[in-house]
Design a protein around this motif. Structure first.
Motif, PDB file in Angstrom:
ATOM      1  N   VAL A  17       0.832  -1.205   0.000  1.00 33.28           N
ATOM      2  CA  VAL A  17       0.000   0.000   0.000  1.00 33.28           C
ATOM      3  C   VAL A  17       0.861   1.247   0.000  1.00 33.28           C
ATOM      4  O   VAL A  17       0.593   2.206  -0.737  1.00 33.28           O
ATOM      5  CB  VAL A  17      -0.966  -0.019   1.206  1.00 33.28           C
ATOM      6  CG1 VAL A  17      -1.643   1.321   1.393  1.00 33.28           C
ATOM      7  CG2 VAL A  17      -1.994  -1.117   1.046  1.00 33.28           C
ATOM      8  N   ILE A  18       1.923   1.256   0.783  1.00 25.64           N
ATOM      9  CA  ILE A  18       2.811   2.423   0.840  1.00 25.64           C
ATOM     10  C   ILE A  18       3.496   2.649  -0.508  1.00 25.64           C
ATOM     11  O   ILE A  18       3.577   3.782  -0.990  1.00 25.64           O
ATOM     12  CB  ILE A  18       3.834   2.272   1.984  1.00 25.64           C
ATOM     13  CG1 ILE A  18       3.115   2.394   3.326  1.00 25.64           C
ATOM     14  CG2 ILE A  18       4.947   3.306   1.869  1.00 25.64           C
ATOM     15  CD1 ILE A  18       3.978   2.092   4.518  1.00 25.64           C
ATOM     16  N   VAL A  19       3.974   1.591  -1.129  1.00 22.54           N
ATOM     17  CA  VAL A  19       4.623   1.724  -2.448  1.00 22.54           C
ATOM     18  C   VAL A  19       3.630   2.246  -3.475  1.00 22.54           C
ATOM     19  O   VAL A  19       3.961   3.106  -4.299  1.00 22.54           O
ATOM     20  CB  VAL A  19       5.236   0.374  -2.891  1.00 22.54           C
ATOM     21  CG1 VAL A  19       5.642   0.405  -4.353  1.00 22.54           C
ATOM     22  CG2 VAL A  19       6.427   0.031  -2.015  1.00 22.54           C
ATOM     23  N   ALA A  20       2.390   1.770  -3.433  1.00 21.81           N
ATOM     24  CA  ALA A  20       1.373   2.245  -4.372  1.00 21.81           C
ATOM     25  C   ALA A  20       1.051   3.716  -4.154  1.00 21.81           C
ATOM     26  O   ALA A  20       0.906   4.482  -5.116  1.00 21.81           O
ATOM     27  CB  ALA A  20       0.115   1.398  -4.243  1.00 21.81           C
ATOM     28  N   LEU A  21       0.945   4.135  -2.896  1.00 20.27           N
ATOM     29  CA  LEU A  21       0.673   5.543  -2.611  1.00 20.27           C
ATOM     30  C   LEU A  21       1.821   6.449  -3.035  1.00 20.27           C
ATOM     31  O   LEU A  21       1.602   7.531  -3.588  1.00 20.27           O
ATOM     32  CB  LEU A  21       0.381   5.727  -1.122  1.00 20.27           C
ATOM     33  CG  LEU A  21      -0.970   5.193  -0.646  1.00 20.27           C
ATOM     34  CD1 LEU A  21      -1.065   5.299   0.870  1.00 20.27           C
ATOM     35  CD2 LEU A  21      -2.100   5.932  -1.306  1.00 20.27           C
ATOM     36  N   VAL A  22       3.046   6.015  -2.790  1.00 17.07           N
ATOM     37  CA  VAL A  22       4.208   6.813  -3.199  1.00 17.07           C
ATOM     38  C   VAL A  22       4.280   6.906  -4.725  1.00 17.07           C
ATOM     39  O   VAL A  22       4.532   7.974  -5.284  1.00 17.07           O
ATOM     40  CB  VAL A  22       5.514   6.223  -2.607  1.00 17.07           C
ATOM     41  CG1 VAL A  22       6.741   6.856  -3.229  1.00 17.07           C
ATOM     42  CG2 VAL A  22       5.538   6.404  -1.098  1.00 17.07           C
ATOM     43  N   ALA A  23       4.029   5.791  -5.409  1.00 13.56           N
ATOM     44  CA  ALA A  23       4.049   5.806  -6.874  1.00 13.56           C
ATOM     45  C   ALA A  23       2.955   6.724  -7.413  1.00 13.56           C
ATOM     46  O   ALA A  23       3.186   7.478  -8.370  1.00 13.56           O
ATOM     47  CB  ALA A  23       3.869   4.392  -7.416  1.00 13.56           C
ATOM     48  N   GLY A  24       1.779   6.701  -6.803  1.00 15.34           N
ATOM     49  CA  GLY A  24       0.709   7.601  -7.226  1.00 15.34           C
ATOM     50  C   GLY A  24       1.059   9.053  -7.004  1.00 15.34           C
ATOM     51  O   GLY A  24       0.777   9.914  -7.845  1.00 15.34           O
ATOM     52  N   ALA A  25       1.692   9.353  -5.876  1.00 10.38           N
ATOM     53  CA  ALA A  25       2.097  10.731  -5.595  1.00 10.38           C
ATOM     54  C   ALA A  25       3.171  11.202  -6.574  1.00 10.38           C
ATOM     55  O   ALA A  25       3.154  12.342  -7.037  1.00 10.38           O
ATOM     56  CB  ALA A  25       2.598  10.842  -4.164  1.00 10.38           C
ATOM     57  N   VAL A  26       4.101  10.316  -6.895  1.00  8.22           N
ATOM     58  CA  VAL A  26       5.158  10.676  -7.854  1.00  8.22           C
ATOM     59  C   VAL A  26       4.557  10.935  -9.233  1.00  8.22           C
ATOM     60  O   VAL A  26       4.911  11.920  -9.896  1.00  8.22           O
ATOM     61  CB  VAL A  26       6.237   9.565  -7.912  1.00  8.22           C
ATOM     62  CG1 VAL A  26       7.160   9.758  -9.097  1.00  8.22           C
ATOM     63  CG2 VAL A  26       7.026   9.538  -6.618  1.00  8.22           C
ATOM     64  N   LEU A  27       3.645  10.080  -9.673  1.00 12.74           N
ATOM     65  CA  LEU A  27       3.021  10.282 -10.983  1.00 12.74           C
ATOM     66  C   LEU A  27       2.183  11.557 -11.013  1.00 12.74           C
ATOM     67  O   LEU A  27       2.183  12.285 -12.014  1.00 12.74           O
ATOM     68  CB  LEU A  27       2.157   9.080 -11.349  1.00 12.74           C
ATOM     69  CG  LEU A  27       2.913   7.831 -11.769  1.00 12.74           C
ATOM     70  CD1 LEU A  27       1.959   6.665 -11.971  1.00 12.74           C
ATOM     71  CD2 LEU A  27       3.699   8.087 -13.041  1.00 12.74           C
TER      72      LEU A  27
END
Length: 64
Positions: A17-27
């Motif tokens: 979940v943390i990796v997905a949230l960070v990837a979404g924020a970066v995109l």
């Protein structure tokens, strides 16, 4: 290390979940930064209605 998401423990799910949230924020940040910085002023174009038109036909409309 868990190789299956079904047998993963709570910590592994949290990491995903943390990796997905960070990837979404970066995109989101990248997409926002690539947007042109010029401010576009949008004006509303007024379209006035013309004369009323009656449409009639003696043939039934064909619906397929």
């Amino acid at each position: 290390m868990n190789h299956s998401i079904q047998s993963a423990d709570r910590a592994t799910h949290l990491k995903i979940v943390i990796v997905a949230l960070v990837a979404g924020a970066v995109l989101t940040t990248f997409g926002t930064s690539r947007r042109p910085s010029t401010d576009f002023v949008q004006t509303a174009h007024v379209i006035k209605a013309g004369q009323p038109t009656m449409v009639s036909s003696s043939e039934p409309s064909l619906v397929r």
